[in-house]
Motif scaffolding. Structure first.
Motif, PDB file in Angstrom:
ATOM      1  N   GLU A  48      21.962 -28.954  30.717  1.00 17.74           N
ATOM      2  CA  GLU A  48      22.351 -30.022  31.625  1.00 17.74           C
ATOM      3  C   GLU A  48      23.887 -30.110  31.672  1.00 17.74           C
ATOM      4  N   PRO A  49      24.422 -30.747  32.701  1.00 16.56           N
ATOM      5  CA  PRO A  49      25.886 -30.916  32.742  1.00 16.56           C
ATOM      6  C   PRO A  49      26.369 -31.637  31.484  1.00 16.56           C
ATOM      7  N   MET A  50      27.539 -31.255  31.016  1.00 14.52           N
ATOM      8  CA  MET A  50      28.042 -31.799  29.761  1.00 14.52           C
ATOM      9  C   MET A  50      29.127 -32.846  29.969  1.00 14.52           C
ATOM     10  N   GLY A  51      29.290 -33.348  31.187  1.00 12.32           N
ATOM     11  CA  GLY A  51      30.276 -34.392  31.420  1.00 12.32           C
ATOM     12  C   GLY A  51      31.624 -33.834  31.824  1.00 12.32           C
ATOM     13  N   GLU A  52      32.635 -34.644  31.611  1.00 14.81           N
ATOM     14  CA  GLU A  52      33.995 -34.289  32.005  1.00 14.81           C
ATOM     15  C   GLU A  52      34.492 -33.075  31.223  1.00 14.81           C
ATOM     16  N   ILE A  53      35.244 -32.232  31.900  1.00 15.79           N
ATOM     17  CA  ILE A  53      35.854 -31.066  31.259  1.00 15.79           C
ATOM     18  C   ILE A  53      37.365 -31.235  31.350  1.00 15.79           C
ATOM     19  N   ASP A  54      38.034 -31.117  30.233  1.00 13.98           N
ATOM     20  CA  ASP A  54      39.488 -31.197  30.222  1.00 13.98           C
ATOM     21  C   ASP A  54      40.054 -29.809  30.460  1.00 13.98           C
ATOM     22  N   LEU A  55      40.726 -29.649  31.590  1.00 14.12           N
ATOM     23  CA  LEU A  55      41.344 -28.370  31.918  1.00 14.12           C
ATOM     24  C   LEU A  55      42.809 -28.394  31.493  1.00 14.12           C
ATOM     25  N   PRO A  56      43.325 -27.280  31.033  1.00 20.37           N
ATOM     26  CA  PRO A  56      44.737 -27.256  30.616  1.00 20.37           C
ATOM     27  C   PRO A  56      45.652 -27.380  31.830  1.00 20.37           C
ATOM     28  N   ASP A  57      46.820 -27.969  31.618  1.00 18.33           N
ATOM     29  CA  ASP A  57      47.814 -28.077  32.680  1.00 18.33           C
ATOM     30  C   ASP A  57      48.529 -26.735  32.789  1.00 18.33           C
ATOM     31  N   LEU A  58      48.373 -26.092  33.946  1.00 16.02           N
ATOM     32  CA  LEU A  58      48.981 -24.784  34.160  1.00 16.02           C
ATOM     33  C   LEU A  58      50.328 -24.880  34.873  1.00 16.02           C
ATOM     34  N   GLY A  59      50.757 -26.098  35.139  1.00 13.20           N
ATOM     35  CA  GLY A  59      52.038 -26.273  35.803  1.00 13.20           C
ATOM     36  C   GLY A  59      52.017 -25.890  37.270  1.00 13.20           C
ATOM     37  N   LEU A  60      50.847 -25.869  37.881  1.00 14.45           N
ATOM     38  CA  LEU A  60      50.726 -25.512  39.293  1.00 14.45           C
ATOM     39  C   LEU A  60      50.869 -26.755  40.150  1.00 14.45           C
TER      40      LEU A  60
END
Length: 80
Positions: free
Chosen positions: A51-63
């Motif tokens: 099942e979906p695991m909720g929010e995903i924290d993505l790294p800031d790539l500076g884009l």
């Protein structure tokens, strides 16, 4: 059990019910086996959550943050 692709299309509920009862159903097209519907056991179910695991924290790539219009403009002409 064997069924044609046309029969499978018309009677998929009954065929899936047969698989749920433990039958293996081979689907043929022009007399050639193309698929098999098999019952699944508890062992076939993965031991991890699917099942979906909720929010995903993505790294800031500076884009830069782009809006929908900017994304569409960027993709226009790229074959997307």
């Amino acid at each position: 059990m064997e069924t044609t692709a046309r029969e499978f299309n018309q009677r998929s509920s009954q065929i899936l019910a047969a698989a749920a009862r433990g039958e293996t159903v081979t689907v043929t097209k022009n007399g050639v086996a193309v698929a098999r519907v098999v019952p699944i056991s508890e062992d076939d179910v993965p031991p991890y959550p699917t099942e979906p695991m909720g929010e995903i924290d993505l790294p800031d790539l500076g884009l830069p943050d782009l809006g929908d219009d900017e994304i569409e403009e960027t993709l226009r002409g790229t074959g997307s």
